[in-house]
Design an enzyme around this catalytic site. Structure first.
Site, mmCIF file in Angstrom:
data_model
loop_
_atom_site.group_PDB
_atom_site.id
_atom_site.type_symbol
_atom_site.label_atom_id
_atom_site.label_comp_id
_atom_site.label_asym_id
_atom_site.label_seq_id
_atom_site.Cartn_x
_atom_site.Cartn_y
_atom_site.Cartn_z
ATOM 1 C CE LYS A 53 28.053 -30.983 85.175
ATOM 2 N NZ LYS A 53 27.682 -31.571 84.053
ATOM 3 C CG MET A 72 21.267 -36.989 77.149
ATOM 4 S SD MET A 72 22.370 -36.287 75.750
ATOM 5 C CE MET A 72 23.735 -35.934 76.758
ATOM 6 N N GLY A 74 18.580 -30.642 86.675
ATOM 7 C CA GLY A 74 19.818 -30.381 87.662
ATOM 8 C C GLY A 74 20.363 -28.757 87.262
ATOM 9 N NE ARG A 130 29.612 -34.782 76.787
ATOM 10 C CZ ARG A 130 28.699 -34.246 76.713
ATOM 11 N NH1 ARG A 130 28.198 -33.371 77.834
ATOM 12 N NH2 ARG A 130 28.099 -34.218 75.366
ATOM 13 C CB VAL A 148 24.888 -35.037 93.053
ATOM 14 C CG1 VAL A 148 25.568 -35.892 93.775
ATOM 15 C CG2 VAL A 148 23.363 -34.716 93.508
ATOM 16 C CG HIS A 186 21.620 -38.848 85.783
ATOM 17 N ND1 HIS A 186 22.662 -39.556 85.431
ATOM 18 C CD2 HIS A 186 21.366 -37.881 84.794
ATOM 19 C CE1 HIS A 186 23.240 -38.830 84.434
ATOM 20 N NE2 HIS A 186 22.404 -37.943 83.965
ATOM 21 C CB SER A 197 29.668 -35.010 84.588
ATOM 22 O OG SER A 197 29.498 -35.173 82.943
HETATM 23 P P1 AMP Z 1 21.977 -35.692 81.216
HETATM 24 O O1 AMP Z 1 22.139 -37.151 81.264
HETATM 25 O O2 AMP Z 1 23.795 -35.236 81.504
HETATM 26 O O3 AMP Z 1 21.503 -34.888 80.074
HETATM 27 O O4 AMP Z 1 21.583 -34.854 82.402
HETATM 28 C C1 AMP Z 1 20.192 -35.188 82.723
HETATM 29 C C2 AMP Z 1 19.501 -34.324 83.809
HETATM 30 O O5 AMP Z 1 20.515 -34.660 85.226
HETATM 31 C C3 AMP Z 1 19.985 -32.796 83.587
HETATM 32 O O6 AMP Z 1 18.721 -32.195 84.327
HETATM 33 C C4 AMP Z 1 21.182 -32.610 84.239
HETATM 34 O O7 AMP Z 1 21.150 -31.124 84.932
HETATM 35 C C5 AMP Z 1 20.966 -33.560 85.575
HETATM 36 N N1 AMP Z 1 22.392 -33.800 86.206
HETATM 37 C C6 AMP Z 1 23.553 -33.977 85.509
HETATM 38 N N2 AMP Z 1 24.437 -34.228 86.499
HETATM 39 C C7 AMP Z 1 24.049 -33.744 87.704
HETATM 40 C C8 AMP Z 1 24.502 -33.557 88.682
HETATM 41 N N3 AMP Z 1 25.939 -33.561 89.110
HETATM 42 N N4 AMP Z 1 23.721 -32.997 89.970
HETATM 43 C C9 AMP Z 1 22.537 -32.807 89.721
HETATM 44 N N5 AMP Z 1 21.994 -33.036 88.607
HETATM 45 C C10 AMP Z 1 22.649 -33.310 87.445
#
Ligand code: AMP
Length: 282
Positions: free
Chosen positions: A149, A30, A147, A187, A176, A37, A185
């Site tokens: 996460k 996102m 992830g 957020r 991570v 990421h 994150s």
């Molecule tokens: P998002 O942009 O939050 O939807 O995350 C996109 C992808 O990145 C998802 O597969 C998440 O699980 C992964 N992701 C987000 N934060 C982390 C993190 N701290 N470590 C590993 N992967 C992550």
């Protein structure tokens, strides 16, 4: 790296890659990219000839009152992070490109999406699987990277891929973290300095659970109580939303720990809802 905003351009880039016999890796995000990421993108770049990073704040996975409007966005920075990590295509469509007028199809992985986060956010995973089904079809990805996460999200996606016969391997990548232990994150951007400090209670409470299980505790209730006490006594602005102890494979609630468990937590730090988890092998 090329930046693509439309479905037709992505279809063409994917077709060109397939004609050259390149394997395709997809990293759905996102945006507001961080090192978490980047770790996914780097792995995809190692494994595949073409790495498509999608950058799309997906409205269907937000409920009314959640942070869709205010979700952090910084496309200029995202471009740099994605390119540096090895992305070859950055796909950043508008909402109307993904959900044109009269869009009316949704994908729901039942069961696995109805527990844990699905209880707190009942429409969330339907939005996730819907947008991922579209992205898998558009990118024709051989591999897609997610992830740990968002541990339940990976299980939901695995269910969808099995049930709908997607030809995409799901690669689960480790969490991570900041040096403080806080899971990276997008957020985290919402947190003040004090809240950033308080947010470390999520990981610390998971470490506490880990140590209790390692020292022989098998009663999930006692572990949850210890985590609750630790969080509420350590961080003034923390409000626990969920602490669960579930079977790592089925995500079913566990009372007595006899096999590997997943411990997901969701905690509000001030107004920001953060999630984290740990897997404890038994
Ligand atoms: P998002 O942009 O939050 O939807 O995350 C996109 C992808 O990145 C998802 O597969 C998440 O699980 C992964 N992701 C987000 N934060 C982390 C993190 N701290 N470590 C590993 N992967 C992550």
């Amino acid at each position: 790296m090329i930046t693509i905003m439309t479905v037709s351009e992505l279809t063409k880039a994917v077709k060109d890659a397939k004609n050259k016999n390149l394997t395709i890796g997809l990293v759905p995000t996102m945006g507001y990219l961080h090192e978490g990421h980047a770790s996914l993108i780097r792995q995809s770049a190692v494994d595949n000839g073409l790495t498509v990073v999608s950058c799309f704040v997906n409205p269907t996975q937000f409920a009314p009152g959640e942070d869709f409007e205010s979700y952090p966005r910084d496309f200029t920075r995202d471009r740099k992070v994605a390119e540096k990590a090895g992305a070859t295509v950055l796909f950043a469509p508008d909402v109307s490109e993904m959900y044109p007028e009269n869009y009316n199809t949704f994908v729901l992985a039942c069961g696995v999406s109805e527990v844990l986060e699905g209880l707190a956010r009942p429409t969330h995973f339907r939005g996730v699987t819907t947008v991922l089904a579209k992205l898998f079809n558009l990118s024709r990805a051989d591999r897609a990277y997610f992830g740990q996460k968002d541990a339940q999200q990976v299980s939901v996606v695995e269910q969808m891929v099995r049930d709908l016969n997607f030809n995409t391997a799901i690669i689960r990548m480790p969490i991570v973290r900041e040096d403080s232990g806080l899971a990276k994150s997008s957020r985290n951007q919402y947190l003040s300095d004090t809240e950033l400090q308080e947010a470390t209670v999520l990981k610390k409470s998971l470490d506490l659970a880990h140590d209790l299980i390692r020292s022989g505790e098998i009663a999930a209730g006692k572990i949850k109580a210890a985590m609750t006490e630790f969080i509420t006594q350590t961080a003034e602005n923390a409000r626990i939303d969920r602490i669960d102890i579930v079977d790592n494979t089925t995500l079913a609630d566990v009372e007595t720990i006899t096999s590997t468990v997943l411990i997901p937590v969701a905690v509000y730090i001030g107004k920001t809802r953060l999630i984290d988890n740990i897997v404890v092998p038994v």
